[in-house]
Design a protein around this motif. Structure first.
Motif, PDB file in Angstrom:
ATOM      1  N   PRO A  59       0.823  -1.212   0.000  1.00  0.00           N
ATOM      2  CA  PRO A  59       0.000   0.000   0.000  1.00  0.00           C
ATOM      3  C   PRO A  59       0.858   1.263   0.000  1.00  0.00           C
ATOM      4  O   PRO A  59       1.978   1.275   0.519  1.00  0.00           O
ATOM      5  CB  PRO A  59      -0.809  -0.125   1.296  1.00  0.00           C
ATOM      6  N   THR A  60       0.333   2.320  -0.602  1.00  0.00           N
ATOM      7  CA  THR A  60       1.019   3.617  -0.596  1.00  0.00           C
ATOM      8  C   THR A  60       0.944   4.219   0.797  1.00  0.00           C
ATOM      9  O   THR A  60      -0.120   4.248   1.422  1.00  0.00           O
ATOM     10  CB  THR A  60       0.379   4.567  -1.618  1.00  0.00           C
ATOM     11  N   VAL A  61       2.076   4.693   1.312  1.00  0.00           N
ATOM     12  CA  VAL A  61       2.123   5.239   2.672  1.00  0.00           C
ATOM     13  C   VAL A  61       2.848   6.581   2.670  1.00  0.00           C
ATOM     14  O   VAL A  61       3.646   6.871   1.768  1.00  0.00           O
ATOM     15  CB  VAL A  61       2.831   4.273   3.654  1.00  0.00           C
ATOM     16  N   ARG A  62       2.522   7.372   3.672  1.00  0.00           N
ATOM     17  CA  ARG A  62       3.272   8.592   3.954  1.00  0.00           C
ATOM     18  C   ARG A  62       4.288   8.232   5.021  1.00  0.00           C
ATOM     19  O   ARG A  62       3.927   7.723   6.087  1.00  0.00           O
ATOM     20  CB  ARG A  62       2.320   9.676   4.449  1.00  0.00           C
ATOM     21  N   ALA A  63       5.566   8.435   4.732  1.00  0.00           N
ATOM     22  CA  ALA A  63       6.587   7.929   5.636  1.00  0.00           C
ATOM     23  C   ALA A  63       7.755   8.887   5.757  1.00  0.00           C
ATOM     24  O   ALA A  63       8.003   9.717   4.867  1.00  0.00           O
ATOM     25  CB  ALA A  63       7.074   6.559   5.160  1.00  0.00           C
ATOM     26  N   TYR A  64       8.457   8.733   6.882  1.00  0.00           N
ATOM     27  CA  TYR A  64       9.728   9.445   7.053  1.00  0.00           C
ATOM     28  C   TYR A  64      10.836   8.528   6.571  1.00  0.00           C
ATOM     29  O   TYR A  64      10.918   7.363   6.976  1.00  0.00           O
ATOM     30  CB  TYR A  64       9.958   9.821   8.516  1.00  0.00           C
ATOM     31  N   VAL A  65      11.683   9.048   5.711  1.00  0.00           N
ATOM     32  CA  VAL A  65      12.765   8.257   5.126  1.00  0.00           C
ATOM     33  C   VAL A  65      14.079   8.740   5.720  1.00  0.00           C
ATOM     34  O   VAL A  65      14.428   9.918   5.610  1.00  0.00           O
ATOM     35  CB  VAL A  65      12.777   8.388   3.594  1.00  0.00           C
ATOM     36  N   ASP A  66      14.774   7.808   6.368  1.00  0.00           N
ATOM     37  CA  ASP A  66      16.061   8.125   6.989  1.00  0.00           C
ATOM     38  C   ASP A  66      17.171   7.499   6.153  1.00  0.00           C
ATOM     39  O   ASP A  66      17.117   6.300   5.831  1.00  0.00           O
ATOM     40  CB  ASP A  66      16.096   7.589   8.416  1.00  0.00           C
ATOM     41  N   ILE A  67      18.144   8.301   5.770  1.00  0.00           N
ATOM     42  CA  ILE A  67      19.233   7.830   4.914  1.00  0.00           C
ATOM     43  C   ILE A  67      20.551   7.991   5.662  1.00  0.00           C
ATOM     44  O   ILE A  67      20.949   9.103   6.013  1.00  0.00           O
ATOM     45  CB  ILE A  67      19.270   8.606   3.589  1.00  0.00           C
ATOM     46  N   GLU A  68      21.202   6.878   5.934  1.00  0.00           N
ATOM     47  CA  GLU A  68      22.486   6.874   6.625  1.00  0.00           C
ATOM     48  C   GLU A  68      23.479   6.073   5.793  1.00  0.00           C
ATOM     49  O   GLU A  68      23.335   4.857   5.649  1.00  0.00           O
ATOM     50  CB  GLU A  68      22.343   6.257   8.018  1.00  0.00           C
ATOM     51  N   GLU A  69      24.459   6.758   5.249  1.00  0.00           N
ATOM     52  CA  GLU A  69      25.475   6.149   4.409  1.00  0.00           C
ATOM     53  C   GLU A  69      24.818   5.332   3.288  1.00  0.00           C
ATOM     54  O   GLU A  69      24.216   5.898   2.392  1.00  0.00           O
ATOM     55  CB  GLU A  69      26.426   5.309   5.262  1.00  0.00           C
TER      56      GLU A  69
END
Length: 257
Positions: A59-69
């Motif tokens: 399903p399509t979600v609204r999310a926080y995306v965390d990018i580490e290295e």
């Protein structure tokens, strides 16, 4: 005496217009060199933040995306009284750079998109003017510079490609588009031909340009199409055949926000 005064004022206006255009051109050059890293980060790089996330079969979600290295972690957001928050241990997907194991036949593709307000400096190196007043169409290369304001949407596509050594390499593709308005200044050649014989000399007139533009970006390539109108500042504007006549131009953008 009157004739001397008239040509003296004309020379003064020409000098002021030329100086203003040179100053703006220098400013745009400084912005272009000084804001390069800002441009790449804000438009082209996939950075941490809130996105609408889509994946095949999910399903399509609204999310926080965390990018580490080399790791991308997706944290779905939930509504609270304080606003949308993500639980620290609620990551539904973790996308690494080179995973060694994927389900048979599965090459997951994730799409991350967000909307923002776009502030750009536009340079318009080429403008096309349709025929008017018996004068043929023209392709002008006079300097044009403008400030652009509009709505923008950025889409990042994350997919994996299998390597011969059974590893999968992550690839991120960026696509963005924006639509908005612009205003700025430019120069146009004014002579007897474009004033229908009203003057007998030639100079570079300072014009005020306004219009709408659409900008499209793929990875680090950004191009746009602008449609605008020019307003000549000096007294010859009433005889200028292109006064308030539409033109189409090719635009290059430099992101400032």
């Amino acid at each position: 005496m009157t004739q001397f005064y008239r040509f003296g004022c004309t020379g003064l206006l020409k000098g002021i217009a030329a100086t203003a255009i040179k100053v703006l051109f220098c400013l745009l050059q400084l912005l272009a060199f000084g804001c390069t890293s800002l441009q790449e980060t804000s438009k082209y790089d996939f950075t941490k933040g809130t996105y609408t996330v889509r994946a095949k079969g999910e399903p399509t979600v609204r999310a926080y995306v965390d990018i580490e290295e080399d790791t991308i972690a997706i944290y779905p957001l939930r509504d609270t009284k304080e606003g949308q928050v993500a639980e620290p241990d609620s990551a539904t997907s973790v996308l690494t750079e080179t995973p060694t194991v994927l389900a048979p036949g599965m090459m997951p593709v994730y799409t991350f998109s967000n909307s923002s307000f776009d502030v750009d400096v536009l340079t318009i190196p080429f403008t096309y003017r349709p025929p008017t007043s018996g004068f043929p169409q023209q392709l002008n290369t006079n300097f044009q510079g403008a400030v652009y304001l509009g709505g923008r949407r950025d889409i990042f596509r994350v997919r994996y490609k299998r390597a011969p050594v059974q590893h999968y390499h992550r690839k991120i593709t960026h696509f963005g588009y924006s639509l908005g308005i612009f205003t700025g200044v430019g120069a146009s050649t004014i002579n007897e031909f474009v004033t229908q014989g009203a003057i007998g000399y030639e100079y570079e007139g300072m014009v005020w340009l306004n219009g709408i533009a659409g900008i499209v970006g793929v990875n680090n390539i950004t191009l746009g199409l602008a449609v605008g109108l020019d307003h000549l500042f000096d007294r010859n504007r009433h005889d200028w055949i292109y006064q308030h006549k539409p033109w189409i131009g090719l635009a290059f953008g430099l992101n400032l926000n």
